[in-house]
Each structure stands twice: as structure tokens, then as C-alpha cells.
Design a protein around this motif. Structure first.
Motif, PDB file in Angstrom:
ATOM      1  N   LYS A  99      39.165 -40.896  21.129  1.00  0.00           N
ATOM      2  CA  LYS A  99      39.572 -40.899  19.718  1.00  0.00           C
ATOM      3  C   LYS A  99      40.946 -41.538  19.539  1.00  0.00           C
ATOM      4  N   CYS A 100      41.714 -41.488  20.624  1.00  0.00           N
ATOM      5  CA  CYS A 100      43.039 -42.131  20.620  1.00  0.00           C
ATOM      6  C   CYS A 100      42.914 -43.605  20.259  1.00  0.00           C
ATOM      7  N   GLU A 101      41.899 -44.248  20.797  1.00  0.00           N
ATOM      8  CA  GLU A 101      41.748 -45.694  20.561  1.00  0.00           C
ATOM      9  C   GLU A 101      41.269 -45.976  19.143  1.00  0.00           C
ATOM     10  N   ILE A 102      40.555 -45.004  18.573  1.00  0.00           N
ATOM     11  CA  ILE A 102      40.137 -45.163  17.172  1.00  0.00           C
ATOM     12  C   ILE A 102      41.370 -45.053  16.264  1.00  0.00           C
ATOM     13  N   ALA A 103      42.279 -44.164  16.665  1.00  0.00           N
ATOM     14  CA  ALA A 103      43.462 -43.926  15.831  1.00  0.00           C
ATOM     15  C   ALA A 103      44.562 -44.962  16.072  1.00  0.00           C
ATOM     16  N   CYS A 104      44.513 -45.650  17.208  1.00  0.00           N
ATOM     17  CA  CYS A 104      45.611 -46.535  17.631  1.00  0.00           C
ATOM     18  C   CYS A 104      46.032 -47.494  16.509  1.00  0.00           C
TER      19      CYS A 104
END
Lengths: 367, 385
Positions: A99-104
Motif C-alpha cells: 500500500k506504501c507504493e499506492i500512496a507514494c
């Protein structure tokens, strides 16, 4: 008439007559006497802010920090930073929804950072070097962790880090996950190397509750989804949802925290909501240029290249812009961080404007 | 052995700068100045002068480069004219305020528009209040000599100095000029020893902020230095005269001993006036000539000494302060205000934009002076009405 080099001093030079002045208007001292900080009505402050990746991560891995450590050439420290919050980075590399990469924030610029890959790659360095995070103060409390799920594995890991002695009763660790035998063995060995006693048999819950100060298990139904404590204050029940691997690990982490809060006498508290993260609009894009995302990271070179793409939202990575741009030389550089001298900082805000990552913010002066 | 060369006024200045062993030259070409720095650039290129020649994109930058060089302890030189001098204006204040003994040759040229390249004094006189010393030269020999003298004075009182020569009348006209032995010039003008130097590793703020509690004191010091410069010029001119067999002064009198009428001039027209006065004397007129060599610092005492007790004085101005009068006239009149008995002083404007000033003009002014009664009236000599 030539007095030689002038000493750097904040001594006030007294001029009582023209005779005290040289013919030419050259400096008699330094302007250090003039503490221009008194002109300020806003002050720049060095902050540490959350990044969207960090907020999106169920385990709250401090992504900006480990990438910063990595790109500065400290991969072991970077691994340690990951292992503080993520017990199994090699498993998350395979199973996490990232999800980190979605939020990045970088997603809105070109493409998000390959955080999951980076975390796995750097985490592996920790495995190879046998690195474990420093354990909290030893509590002399015994905790039994019973079950096979990733949530209880995580609970065992964090219970140990919180300073409790952990006996892990498990017959088939990481049961039901698509993992190889080697992967499971590797994680088991690591838990043992860490100092957790693994007992490969089942044990009756009643006995455990008698013999131990607290028990965490996945063998019952979850009663409390916030702290995982049950009506029996010694018993904590977690269960993976199998929707998000990292969230399932978080359950174990949170249960271990509840146990710690209970046994240390602190009292169990819910997790506070995370502070607001730095938004894309806060990033000064002038200081970045598009760079291709590296999807699979296999070498240190790849890792550093990908790490260098990171905006480092809210985390000072010592880019030095504030130091370069301060028109009053009121920013010095100590231990790789800017130090603002408020005796002379006029609060012009240039450093805040030029900070690419919203680490420096302006706050009103009080009074 | 000194050497006599036939030189234009501009080349005399170039030789002056060479004899003075200037170390940094920065200039921008402008007619009628260009040949000064043209020759200097050749002299530097040929290795006959150990100096750095800095090419710049404007006169403002030329003066800025000289300011930097002088602050770093070098003997700095530039030359300009008219519009170029006007463009330098801001930096002229800077050079003076920073107390840098830069020497500049300004070839007097009329200000545009209408466009003109010929001589008049409005360009240099418009820089009157910048804190620069100003010497008005009459001949090519003086132009050469005063480069050397200017450094000698400037470096003692820490004020920049402008020597002024007339466009074409001097700048492009050849005359014999005596170039002195370098050893003798070196004896008169030793290497520049700066009192304050900007150099790496020795931090020094130059020209930083002076708050209201100190600014005025720096201005007081500048004025005191200007006042002191009068004495220094007198002393150094005397030394120079003895050494090089000249007859210079703050002002220079001609046939003044028993003169009832005095004509005051400056610059190259003085030579014409001298010839006219000589002839008038032969015709039995009691007339004398006073040449204003030094304009800043203003030689109050000398002016009073020479003009007191005369019947009438005519001041000839190749310039005009619009809305007032000729500038030398104004200043001489104000210097004479406290002198009793009052001396009637009349001002004549002539020769603007390079119009010739002839012996006939001077003689007519003398005739006019004798009959003129009303004071403070501007007399335009030769204007076509």
C-alpha cells in the motif's frame, strides 16, 4: 593604521568620535553584534514528518529513513530500521500488497518507488549479517505464543523485542501461506537465533494461562480488534484476515504491544491515529528529475539508484538546500543536519521554500 | 636621460600611466578617449608595463573593476569621456566613499543630445560632488605630468583623482612631451602601499552598512581629507617642480602682479588666453590671467589671494549649470563673497560643444569686462542670436 586580520567576535565596537573610525569604511568588527533574529515574526523549524508510504503501511515502516540510510551507504543501519517494524521483510517482499507504493507521492510525478523490493533487498542484508533490532528493557515476564499463523509469528517477534521471554508453541509455522519449506525454515531459525524458544507441540491453553504471565494465540476467535485483549486480561487473540499480509503481521505486533502495556503496568492504550503525511503539493519538484523505476532490485547499485528516486517526504536527507540558500548564513551544518541560528535568522522563509521535502516549516513567533 | 617625444594628449596620458607603473587598467572605448587605452593595451601587450588590462562591457564595469583592483591593493587606472563618465557616476561615488586612490583621465566632451564629440566641461563638472579630486590640464605635458602627480596625491589622502583634458584640442593634437627617466619617476612616486587591503584569509568588510550613528563621521573624514589635499597638492607640486623643472600650482597666475583686470580660465583655452593677455599687455593694458588647475579640492585661499583687490574679474566657463551660471564662475564668486572690498566678477559662457575660443574672443571679453556694470548676468560669448 592596518590592524591586521579582524577577530571573529561579537564584541561591540564603540565609536565615540570620528577618530575611532579608519579613513576607509572598512569593517571594525563583525555584524555578529547585530542580532537580527529579533526582526523575525515567523521561524523556520526543522521537523520530522510522516510520509504517505509510512502512513499507508500497516506496520508503519519508516521508509524515508531506511532509504536515506541506504543511499548514504549504511545498508546495515537501513536493515535495522526496517527490522524494527517489519519482522519478516523477505516474506513481505513476496506477499505484501505494498500500500506504501499506492500512496507514494512519486506516483504523481513519474512512478512510485519500488519500496517493497527495496525493503526486501535491504532486509535480506539484515538476515545475512544476523542483525536484530535492540531489545527493550528485559521485563522478566514470560509470554507463551501459541499457533501457526503469521500473526502469532509476528506477535512472538515483537513480544521478544518488547523485552519479554517468549516460548513459541507451533507445529506448522506460517501455515496456509504460499511459502517454500526453505523460507519457513529460514524464518524459524531467525526467531530462534533472536532468542525465542520454539516448542514444536501443541499445548492446552488453560495450562499456558497458568504457567505464563500472558498468552497470545490464534486458536480462538478474536474478541477485540483494537488491542486483541480478551475478557481474560492474560489472554490475547489474533487471527490473520488473509487480505493484506502486512496487516496480519500488524495484528501480532499490536497484540505484543498490548501484552507489553499490560505486563509493564503502563495500561493498554489504543494506537493513536498517525499524524498527517506530507502531500504531493508540499514537494518542491524543481529539485527532481524524472527517473525510471526499477521494478526488480537485485544489486546494491539498483537499490541505491532506486533509493535516490525517493522524495524523502518529511525526512531530512541532508540535501543542503537550506544551507546553500540562507542569505544570512544563519544555517550551519552539524552532524549532517541543518542547525538554524535563531540569533540571526530573520525568518525570511527562503529555506522553507527551497526545502524540497517539507522538512522545514514556518511557524509564527509567539509573543 | 629624459626623452622628448611628439605625442597627442591622449598618448601623453598613456605614457603618464606607464611612468606611474599602474598595475590594473580597465576601460571601455569612447571617442575621444579611446586612444589612451588603445596605446596602453599595446604597451601592456608588449610587456613594457607589468599590468593587467581588464576588458569590460561598459564604463560602469570599468570603474567597478578599478574599485576591486584598488581595494586589493593595486594601482588602478581608467580613462573615459562624456557619456561614459556619466555611466560611471554611481561607481564614482563608490570609489570615493571607499577611499580608493584610483586615477582616471577624462577627456572633456560635450554631453548629448544633441550628439557631440567635441570639448566642453559639463561631463566632468557634473561629477563635482562625487568626492573625486579634479585637475584641469592645459597642455599634453601637463596631461603626462598630472597622471604621476595625481597618484602621488591620491595615495596620500585616499581619494580618487580625475585629470581632465580637452577633447581634440589636447587629446588628438600632437605636442612635444618630455618623458622622464623611469628611475626619477620611481623616486618621486614609490610603489603604492595600500593602508587597507582585501585579501583572501584576511576577512574585511568593505563599504558595508554604516548606520546613522557613524555615516556622518565618514563624510566628515572625506571632507577633511579633501581639505588636507590642498596642502598635499601644494607640497607635492613643489617637489615635482623642483625635480622635473616645472612651474605648476593649485592655480597658475600669468602677468598678475599689477593687473587691474583678471581673466580666469581652465583647460586648453588658457593657452589662447595667455597669448591674448600677452598682446593686451603689450598694448598697455593692466590685465592678468589666472588658470584654475585644481577644481577639487577648491583652492579657496589661492583664489582669494590672487583676486583680492582687483578692479574686475572675468571668469570664462566652457560649461553651464542650467538655471544657474557657469560653474567656475559660481564657485569663484562664492569664494570671494567674504572678501572686502568687493571685487566685481563677471561670468562668460563660451566654447560649448567644442566651438573655438580665439584670441579675438578673449580680447573682446576684456573689452566687454571693462564696460560691464550689471553683476550676475550670464554673458554668452559668441552665441548666434
Amino acid at each position: 593604521m592596518d590592524k591586521g586580520p579582524i577577530e571573529f567576535t561579537d564584541k561591540v565596537v564603540k565609536i565615540s568620535s570620528e577618530k575611532d573610525l579608519p579613513e576607509a569604511p572598512i569593517s571594525q568588527g563583525f555584524t555578529l553584534t547585530n542580532k537580527t533574529g529579533s526582526w523575525r515574526n515567523v521561524r523556520p523549524v526543522l521537523t520530522e514528518q510522516n510520509a504517505p508510504c509510512q502512513n499507508a503501511c500497516p506496520l508503519k515502516v519508516w521508509v524515508q529513513s531506511f532509504i536515506d540510510l541506504l543511499t548514504r551507504g549504511m545498508p546495515e543501519k537501513a536493515a535495522l530500521e526496517i527490522l524494527k517494524n517489519n519482522p519478516f521483510p523477505l516474506l513481505t517482499r513476496k506477499l505484501c500488497k505494498a500500500k506504501c507504493e499506492i500512496a507514494c507521492n512519486r506516483r504523481k510525478y513519474d512512478a512510485p518507488i519500488s519500496i517493497r523490493e527495496l525493503e526486501g533487498f535491504v532486509g535480506n542484508i539484515g538476515y545475512e549479517k544476523g542483525i536484530f533490532p535492540e531489545r527493550g528493557e528485559v521485563l522478566n515476564k514470560k509470554v507463551a505464543v501459541l499457533g501457526n499463523s503469521e500473526s502469532v509469528m509476528s506477535a512472538a517477534y515483537f513480544s521478544f523485542l518488547y523485552g519479554m521471554d517468549v516460548d513459541l508453541y507451533t507445529t506448522n509455522p506460517f501455515e496456509g501461506l504460499e511459502l517454500t519449506k526453505e523460507e519457513i525454515e529460514r524464518e524459524k531459525r531467525r526467531l530462534q537465533d533472536m532468542g525465542i524458544k520454539i516448542i514444536s507441540k501443541e499445548a492446552p491453553l488453560d495450562e499456558l494461562l497458568n504457567d505464563y504471565d500472558a498468552v497470545i494465540t490464534d486458536t480462538k476467535e478474536v474478541e477485540n480488534k483494537l488491542t486483541f485483549q480478551t475478557d481474560n486480561e492474560k489472554l490475547y487473540v489474533v487471527k490473520p484476515e488473509r487480505k493484506d499480509f502486512s496487516r496480519d503481521l500488524y495484528f501480532g505486533k499490536r497484540a505484543a504491544k498490548s501484552v507489553y502495556q499490560y505486563l509493564s503496568g503502563e495500561g493498554i492504550q489504543k494506537d493513536p491515529p498517525p499524524p498527517r503525511s506530507v502531500s504531493f503539493n508540499n514537494i518542491v519538484l524543481d529539485y527532481f528529475e524524472p527517473a525510471e523505476r526499477i521494478d526488480k532490485i537485485n544489486t546494491m547499485e539498483d537499490a541505491i539508484k532506486e533509493g535516490n528516486r525517493c522524495f524523502s517526504c518529511g525526512h531530512c536527507n541532508s540535501c543542503g538546500n537550506c544551507y546553500v540558500f540562507c542569505p544570512d548564513a544563519a544555517i550551519s551544518w552539524e552532524n549532517n543536519l541543518p542547525v538554524i541560528n535563531y540569533d540571526y535568522c530573520k525568518g525570511c522563509g527562503i529555506c522553507v521554500n527551497e526545502c524540497p521535502r517539507n522538512v522545514l516549516v514556518l511557524v509564527p513567533e509567539r509573543g | 636621460m629624459s626623452l622628448k617625444k611628439v605625442l597627442t594628449g591622449n598618448h601623453a596620458v598613456s605614457y603618464g600611466a606607464t611612468s606611474a607603473r599602474v598595475q590594473v587598467i580597465s576601460a571601455y572605448p569612447i571617442t575621444p578617449q579611446t586612444t589612451i587605452v588603445e596605446l596602453l593595451s599595446e604597451i601592456v601587450a608588449e610587456g613594457k608595463l607589468d599590468a593587467i588590462f581588464v576588458n569590460v562591457e561598459s564604463e560602469h564595469s570599468a570603474m567597478s573593476a578599478c574599485i576591486g583592483a584598488s581595494a586589493a591593493g593595486a594601482r588602478a587606472f581608467t580613462a573615459t569621456s562624456a557619456q561614459g563618465l556619466a555611466l560611471m557616476h554611481e561607481m564614482l561615488h563608490w570609489a570615493a566613499g571607499a577611499r580608493l586612490p584610483i586615477v582616471m583621465a577624462n577627456v572633456n566632451r560635450a554631453m548629448a543630445p544633441p550628439w557631440s564629440i567635441w570639448t566642453d566641461q559639463n561631463d566632468s563638472l557634473a561629477q563635482r560632488d562625487t568626492g573625486w579630486m579634479q585637475f584641469y590640464t592645459e597642455s599634453n605635458q601637463e596631461a603626462y605630468d598630472y597622471v604621476i602627480l595625481a597618484y602621488k596625491v591620491a595615495e596620500q589622502v585616499l581619494l580618487p583623482t580625475m585629470l581632465v583634458l580637452d577633447a581634440f584640442v589636447l587629446s588628438h593634437t600632437s605636442e612635444p612631451v618630455e618623458i622622464y627617466d623611469q628611475e626619477k619617476v620611481d623616486e618621486f612616486l614609490p610603489p603604492y602601499e595600500p593602508k587597507f587591503v582585501i585579501e583572501p584569509g584576511k576577512p574585511l568588510g568593505y563599504g558595508a552598512l554604516a548606520k546613522p550613528d557613524t555615516y556622518m563621521e565618514f563624510r566628515y573624514k572625506m571632507q577633511r581629507s579633501m581639505e588636507r589635499a590642498v596642502k598635499v597638492i601644494e607640497e607635492e607640486t613643489k617637489k615635482f617642480n623642483d625635480m622635473f623643472n616645472r612651474n605648476y600650482g593649485l592655480v597658475e597666475p600669468y602677468m598678475m602682479d599689477d593687473a587691474d583686470y583678471v581673466i580666469v580660465t581652465s583647460g586648453a583655452m588658457t593657452s589662447t588666453a595667455r597669448a591674448a593677455v600677452h598682446e593686451l599687455r603689450e598694448e598697455g593694458n593692466k590685465v592678468g590671467l589666472l588658470k584654475m588647475k585644481t577644481f577639487r579640492p577648491f583652492p579657496f585661499e589661492k583664489v582669494r589671494e590672487y583676486l583680492s583687490g582687483r578692479k574686475k574679474v572675468a571668469v570664462l566657463d566652457r560649461n553651464i549649470s542650467f538655471g544657474h551660471h557657469g560653474i567656475f564662475y559660481e564657485e569663484i564668486k562664492s569664494a570671494m563673497y567674504q572678501v572686502e572690498p568687493k571685487v566685481p566678477i563677471h561670468g562668460y559662457i563660451l566654447g560649448l560643444g567644442g566651438r573655438d575660443v580665439t584670441k579675438k574672443d578673449i580680447k573682446e571679453i576684456y573689452e566687454d569686462l571693462q564696460k560691464r556694470e550689471e553683476l550676475s548676468e550670464i554673458v554668452w560669448k559668441g552665441v548666434k542670436l
